[in-house]
Design a protein around this motif. Structure first.
Motif, PDB file in Angstrom:
ATOM      1  N   ALA A   1     -16.090  -1.819   8.053  1.00 44.17           N
ATOM      2  CA  ALA A   1     -15.856  -2.445   6.752  1.00 44.17           C
ATOM      3  C   ALA A   1     -14.571  -3.268   6.770  1.00 44.17           C
ATOM      4  N   PHE A   2     -13.538  -2.747   7.419  1.00 44.02           N
ATOM      5  CA  PHE A   2     -12.284  -3.495   7.542  1.00 44.02           C
ATOM      6  C   PHE A   2     -12.506  -4.785   8.311  1.00 44.02           C
ATOM      7  N   ARG A   3     -13.261  -4.721   9.396  1.00 44.01           N
ATOM      8  CA  ARG A   3     -13.522  -5.918  10.194  1.00 44.01           C
ATOM      9  C   ARG A   3     -14.222  -6.996   9.379  1.00 44.01           C
TER      10      ARG A   3
ATOM     11  N   VAL B   1      -3.267  -6.098  -7.317  1.00 46.50           N
ATOM     12  CA  VAL B   1      -2.092  -5.772  -8.130  1.00 46.50           C
ATOM     13  C   VAL B   1      -0.951  -5.202  -7.304  1.00 46.50           C
ATOM     14  N   ASP B   2      -1.225  -4.662  -6.099  1.00 46.73           N
ATOM     15  CA  ASP B   2      -0.156  -4.092  -5.276  1.00 46.73           C
ATOM     16  C   ASP B   2       0.481  -5.115  -4.350  1.00 46.73           C
ATOM     17  N   GLY B   3      -0.095  -6.333  -4.284  1.00 43.51           N
ATOM     18  CA  GLY B   3       0.482  -7.381  -3.458  1.00 43.51           C
ATOM     19  C   GLY B   3       0.267  -7.215  -1.971  1.00 43.51           C
ATOM     20  N   GLN B   4      -0.503  -6.245  -1.530  1.00 41.42           N
ATOM     21  CA  GLN B   4      -0.663  -5.977  -0.104  1.00 41.42           C
ATOM     22  C   GLN B   4      -1.689  -6.910   0.521  1.00 41.42           C
ATOM     23  N   THR B   5      -1.338  -7.519   1.643  1.00 41.76           N
ATOM     24  CA  THR B   5      -2.238  -8.409   2.370  1.00 41.76           C
ATOM     25  C   THR B   5      -3.016  -7.634   3.420  1.00 41.76           C
ATOM     26  N   GLY B   6      -4.039  -8.282   3.961  1.00 41.82           N
ATOM     27  CA  GLY B   6      -4.822  -7.646   5.013  1.00 41.82           C
ATOM     28  C   GLY B   6      -4.023  -7.397   6.274  1.00 41.82           C
ATOM     29  N   CYS B   7      -3.149  -8.335   6.618  1.00 49.73           N
ATOM     30  CA  CYS B   7      -2.327  -8.161   7.826  1.00 49.73           C
ATOM     31  C   CYS B   7      -1.366  -6.989   7.678  1.00 49.73           C
TER      32      CYS B   7
ATOM     33  N   GLU C   1      -7.151  -2.541   0.049  1.00 48.30           N
ATOM     34  CA  GLU C   1      -7.750  -1.246   0.379  1.00 48.30           C
ATOM     35  C   GLU C   1      -9.007  -1.014  -0.442  1.00 48.30           C
ATOM     36  N   ASP C   2      -8.988  -1.419  -1.694  1.00 50.68           N
ATOM     37  CA  ASP C   2     -10.167  -1.280  -2.536  1.00 50.68           C
ATOM     38  C   ASP C   2     -11.317  -2.121  -1.993  1.00 50.68           C
ATOM     39  N   LYS C   3     -11.001  -3.318  -1.486  1.00 48.71           N
ATOM     40  CA  LYS C   3     -12.042  -4.167  -0.896  1.00 48.71           C
ATOM     41  C   LYS C   3     -12.679  -3.484   0.309  1.00 48.71           C
ATOM     42  N   VAL C   4     -11.872  -2.827   1.135  1.00 45.07           N
ATOM     43  CA  VAL C   4     -12.403  -2.158   2.317  1.00 45.07           C
ATOM     44  C   VAL C   4     -13.360  -1.040   1.910  1.00 45.07           C
TER      45      VAL C   4
END
Length: 475
Positions: free
Chosen positions: A74-76, A86-92, A140-143
């Motif tokens: 799923a991550f791939r 809302v947390d500002g976290q990127t995939g990288c 993380e929610d997207k994953v």
């Protein structure tokens, strides 16, 4: 889990699939791309087989198939360059501690401790001048949503009907357009019912959606997680609101939930209840909430148009009063010219205007051209881009414009739409020259000078990438 302070600003809305479909479909429910893990593929294939063997089976143990291996897959398959939540976290940044993050995510998901964060609200312009609200989940929610979607698709791809094309693996807008063209030509036209559901993604009643999910998915872990996503809320200007209906566009799971809902509300109803009661031939194409129904008989079309509001009303949906309409769509008779405008007998679907015209052999045929609103929006975006980046180096501007033109051809480059592709290139040239001329007060980009620049930095010629198959040609 790393939580950065940096925030992104690029909205990530739902993207219409443009990839072609092969002649064969994986048994695990036609995944969008090949799975890298044989174990994951085997599990999804087994789910698909059980769903296909027993269309009334309610699955009670699907969550067991979601493990770290499936989360890796799923991550791939999750975009790393998408807009942040809302947390500002990127995939990288999430990938820096990937193993730890995925194990933590799995533990919280299985134990019920996972808390779905609210989606970040942003807006994208619509063709009528209004704005469409988009909800951006955290990475993380997207994953996790992608992992759940992979499992649910294995079930529901066995149920979905051929008339549905939107947001489905292995299916595209061009396939929907070709299927509609084939049926229009086979029927010689007919009566077209354009169906527009008012605020569909914001109107899906949760109770009705849960009832439909109950028919196939009774797994407690999955259902509680889906309920958390529905109740997560929307953050806008720092405030969180909790709508009592709808599933925000922009999330990974939203398109699948929408397809599950409309499969029950429209697709099955049209195939099982409507078509057997009609006197003539009928056909339907649905891409998400864009629906077009074609009828050979005007009486049949009007009967369906009369009952459709009642059908949607039972499921908490309403028709748009001005965008839903019935029109006769037949080739002109007596040597008259074909209608040239939507009001006179053409209709729009998936960014194209469909109308009758003469083929090179002199017979009537359905032709598609870029819809006027879509063409105007594309031109406006190019002019705005050239204005914003007019001071950038010319080689970089050229590279970006070439990419934009090829992307435009990738969707609008269908057979019969060559003239619109040429017109778009002329507009791109005009915009580029105009804003190069405005680089400074002293700058002057006359057409003679600009043509010399084009010799060094040529723009690609129009390319028709999507042609009708030989079997679909008009005899």
């Amino acid at each position: 889990m790393v939580v950065p302070t940096k925030r992104g600003n690029r909205p990530e809305g739902p993207r219409r699939g443009k990839q072609g479909a092969g002649d064969t479909e994986p048994r695990e429910g036609k995944t969008t791309e090949p799975l890298t893990s044989g174990s994951v593929s085997t599990r999804l294939q087994r789910i698909a087989e059980l769903a296909r063997e027993d269309p009334k089976r309610a699955f009670r143990s699907l969550a067991q198939h979601i493990d770290v291996e499936l989360l890796h897959e799923a991550f791939r398959r999750t975009r790393k360059d998408g807009a942040v939540g809302v947390d500002g976290q990127t995939g990288c940044e999430y990938e820096e501690g990937l193993e730890e993050n995925l194990h933590s995510l799995l533990d919280r998901f299985k134990s019920g401790r996972y808390q779905a964060p609210p989606v970040r609200r942003t807006y994208v312009p619509k063709g009528d001048g209004s704005e469409r609200p988009i909800g951006i989940p955290t990475f993380e929610d997207k994953v996790l949503q992608r992992a759940v979607v992979m499992v649910l698709e294995a079930v529901y791809e066995q149920d979905f009907l051929p008339c549905s094309y939107g947001y489905r693996p292995g299916r595209s807008a061009h396939q929907a357009l070709e299927a509609l063209w084939r049926e229009l030509m086979a029927m010689g036209g007919g009566f077209v019912l354009e169906v527009d559901i008012k605020g569909f993604f914001d109107s899906i009643p949760y109770s009705q959606l849960r009832g439909i999910l109950d028919q196939r998915v009774c797994d407690g872990v999955l259902r509680r997680t889906i309920d958390k996503w529905l109740a997560a809320g929307v953050m806008e200007d720092g405030a969180v609101s909790h709508p009592d209906a709808g599933t925000p566009q922009g999330g990974v799971v939203s398109p699948l939930l929408a397809n599950i809902y409309l499969h029950e509300v429209i697709d099955r109803w049209f195939a099982a209840d409507v078509k057997p009661r009609l006197a003539g031939r009928a056909f339907m194409v649905r891409f998400a909430d864009d629906v077009v129904m074609l009828f050979a008989s005007e009486r049949d079309a009007r009967r369906v148009m009369d009952v459709l509001p009642k059908r949607l009303g039972r499921y908490g949906l309403t028709l748009h009063p001005t965008k839903t309409r019935l029109l006769g769509f037949r080739p002109p008779t007596g040597g008259t010219r074909p209608p040239a405008t939507k009001e006179k007998g053409s209709f729009d679907l998936l960014g194209f205007t469909h109308f009758w015209t003469r083929s090179q052999r002199g017979s009537w045929t359905v032709k598609r051209k870029t819809a006027g609103k879509r063409f105007g929006q594309a031109v406006k975006r190019v002019w705005e881009w050239c204005r914003t980046h007019r001071h950038a180096p010319v080689p970089w501007q050229h590279e970006q414009l070439v990419r934009k033109l090829r992307g435009h051809d990738g969707y609008y480059g269908i057979q019969g739409n060559y003239d619109a592709l040429v017109r778009f290139r002329l507009e791109v040239r005009r915009a580029w020259r105009r804003w190069l001329d405005r680089r400074s007060d002293k700058a002057h980009m006359a057409w003679e000078r600009f043509n010399r620049l084009l010799e060094r930095y040529p723009l690609p010629k129009p390319v028709v990438r999507h042609r009708l198959r030989p079997s679909a040609a008009n005899p």
